[in-house]
Design an enzyme around this catalytic site. Structure first.
Site, short mmCIF file in Angstrom:
data_model
loop_
_atom_site.label_atom_id
_atom_site.label_comp_id
_atom_site.label_asym_id
_atom_site.label_seq_id
_atom_site.Cartn_x
_atom_site.Cartn_y
_atom_site.Cartn_z
CE1 TYR A 138 -3.52 -2.63 0.57
CE2 TYR A 138 -4.65 -0.59 1.11
CZ TYR A 138 -4.69 -1.92 0.77
OH TYR A 138 -5.90 -2.53 0.63
CE LYS A 197 1.63 -17.73 -3.22
NZ LYS A 197 0.77 -18.92 -3.31
CG ASP A 200 -2.23 -20.24 -1.98
OD1 ASP A 200 -1.69 -20.26 -0.85
OD2 ASP A 200 -1.75 -20.87 -2.95
CG ASP A 217 -8.08 -4.68 1.48
OD1 ASP A 217 -9.00 -4.17 2.15
OD2 ASP A 217 -8.04 -4.64 0.23
CG ASP A 244 -13.69 -6.93 2.02
OD1 ASP A 244 -13.46 -6.21 3.02
OD2 ASP A 244 -14.15 -6.48 0.95
C1 IPM Z 1 -10.35 -1.20 3.94
C2 IPM Z 1 -10.60 -0.55 2.61
C3 IPM Z 1 -9.44 0.37 2.29
C4 IPM Z 1 -8.20 -0.47 2.21
C5 IPM Z 1 -9.63 1.20 1.01
C6 IPM Z 1 -10.88 2.04 1.06
C7 IPM Z 1 -8.43 2.07 0.72
O1 IPM Z 1 -10.79 -1.52 1.63
O2 IPM Z 1 -10.24 -0.46 4.95
O3 IPM Z 1 -10.27 -2.42 4.00
O4 IPM Z 1 -7.90 -1.07 1.16
O5 IPM Z 1 -7.49 -0.56 3.21
MG MG Z 2 -10.87 -3.50 2.40
#
Ligand code: IPM
Ligand code: MG
Length: 360
Positions: A141, A192, A224, A248, A252
């Protein structure tokens, strides 16, 4: 002395969900005599519209001076066309990095009331309680160099860089071990290392840190495989620690196990537990302004704020209990609704949590 909380509602559904979280925070403030003083500012696209940049210097100064920050969400199609350096997401990345918020805690907890909202079978997810510890201020990032350019043959090319220093890995590994120690005493480090040099260092440093935590059972998993195991048998995990990008993605994925990303709060902490608290979900521009977004992730972020930045365990527990009571009452926003339950909008959900908290 009063404690300063900076509230940054952000974009999209941010202001709607934040209005509900602020109601809950204000009630907790009064009920438990917390002495919080709230101030408000902009981040992301809203900041771009107001200040011309996604994070204004004065906002950053306010964030530095605050004792904790509560954030909604940033981004949206309205700002898709502006130059990359001014995109709403850059404001979020800058505040994380400038405040040194390297430790991102993302719990994925299944509320038993929502077992049928998960896309997995109830027996696979019932009782699920995972904590993902994501490194938040390093890795790909922020790595330099990064560039998009034109090659001599006229072809476009772009690259990013994935750097990790030993000290960056060590401090996030410590957070992972510390969290595991007070939970189920199991830490899975995700990398990884079969391909990436940065992951090979990651694994070696995590092994070194492990010597200080003989009471925590450490395992390593390739990312993975971890992605696959999360949907195959998620209850094998207690705490997972991983880098910025893997965290990240995996957070999710883990959120969906719980029925909806609309339920998941997060904390981003610096070395002194100063923190920024935000829902894991984004600004959901498709439903913004409709009053249907789920405010519970932001409300639960208030609970994390009380717990991690102020050690207000009683108030934090009460908010979580209030959320649970509201789910018991059968109230559901659209994202967690299932047949037989009462569908409510953002404000009605927030009001119900306020009422439940008042009754505790
Ligand atoms: C998160 C989001 C952010 C990230 C984006 C909005 C930059 O997806 O907080 O997980 O990738 O960190
Ligand atoms: Mg995110």
């Amino acid at each position: 002395m009063s404690k300063q909380i900076l509230v940054l509602p952000g974009d999209g559904i941010g202001p709607e969900i934040m209005a509900e979280a602020v109601k809950v925070l204000q009630l907790a403030n009064a009920k438990y005599s917390l002495g919080f003083e709230l101030s408000f500012d902009e981040l992301g696209g809203a900041a771009y519209d107001k200040y011309g940049v996604p994070l204004a210097d004065e906002t950053l100064a306010r964030a530095r001076a605050a004792d904790a920050i509560l954030l909604g969400a940033v981004g949206g199609p309205k700002w898709d066309a502006i130059e990359p350096a001014l995109r709403p997401e850059r404001g979020l990345l800058k505040i994380r990095s400038q405040l040194g918020l390297f430790a991102n805690l993302r719990p994925a907890i299944l509320y038993p009331q929502l077992a049928d909202a998960s896309s997995l079978k109830p027996e696979v997810v019932s009782g699920l309680d995972i904590l993902i510890v994501r490194e938040l201020t390093g890795g790909i990032y922020f790595g330099q160099p990064r560039e998009s350019k034109l090659l001599e043959n006229g072809e476009r090319m772009a690259y990013d860089t994935l750097p990790y220093s030993e000290s960056e890995i060590r401090r996030i590994a410590r957070v992972g071990f510390d969290m595991a120690r007070v939970r189920g005493k199991k830490l899975c480090s995700v990398d990884k290392a079969n391909v990436l040099a940065s992951s090979q260092l990651w694994r070696a440093v995590v092994e070194e840190v492990a010597r200080d935590y003989p009471d925590v059972e450490l395992s390593h998993m390739y990312v993975d495989n971890a992605a696959m195991q999360l949907v195959r048998a998620p209850k094998q995990f207690d705490v997972m620690v991983t880098d910025n990008l893997f965290g990240d993605i995996l957070s999710d994925e883990a959120s969906m196990l719980t029925g909806s990303i609309g339920m998941l709060p997060s904390a981003s902490l610096d070395a002194n537990n100063k923190g920024m608290y935000e829902p894991c979900h984004g600004s959901a521009p498709d439903i913004a302004g409709k009053g249907i977004a789920n405010p519970l992730a932001t409300i639960l972020s208030v609970s994390m704020l009380l717990r991690y930045s102020f050690s207000q365990v009683v108030a934090a527990d009460a908010i979580e209990r209030a959320v649970s009571l509201v789910l018991d009452q059968g109230l559901r926003t659209g994202d967690i609704w299932s047949a037989g339950k009462t569908k409510v909008g953002t404000a009605a959900m927030g009001d119900a949590v306020v009422e439940a908290l008042r009754s505790l």
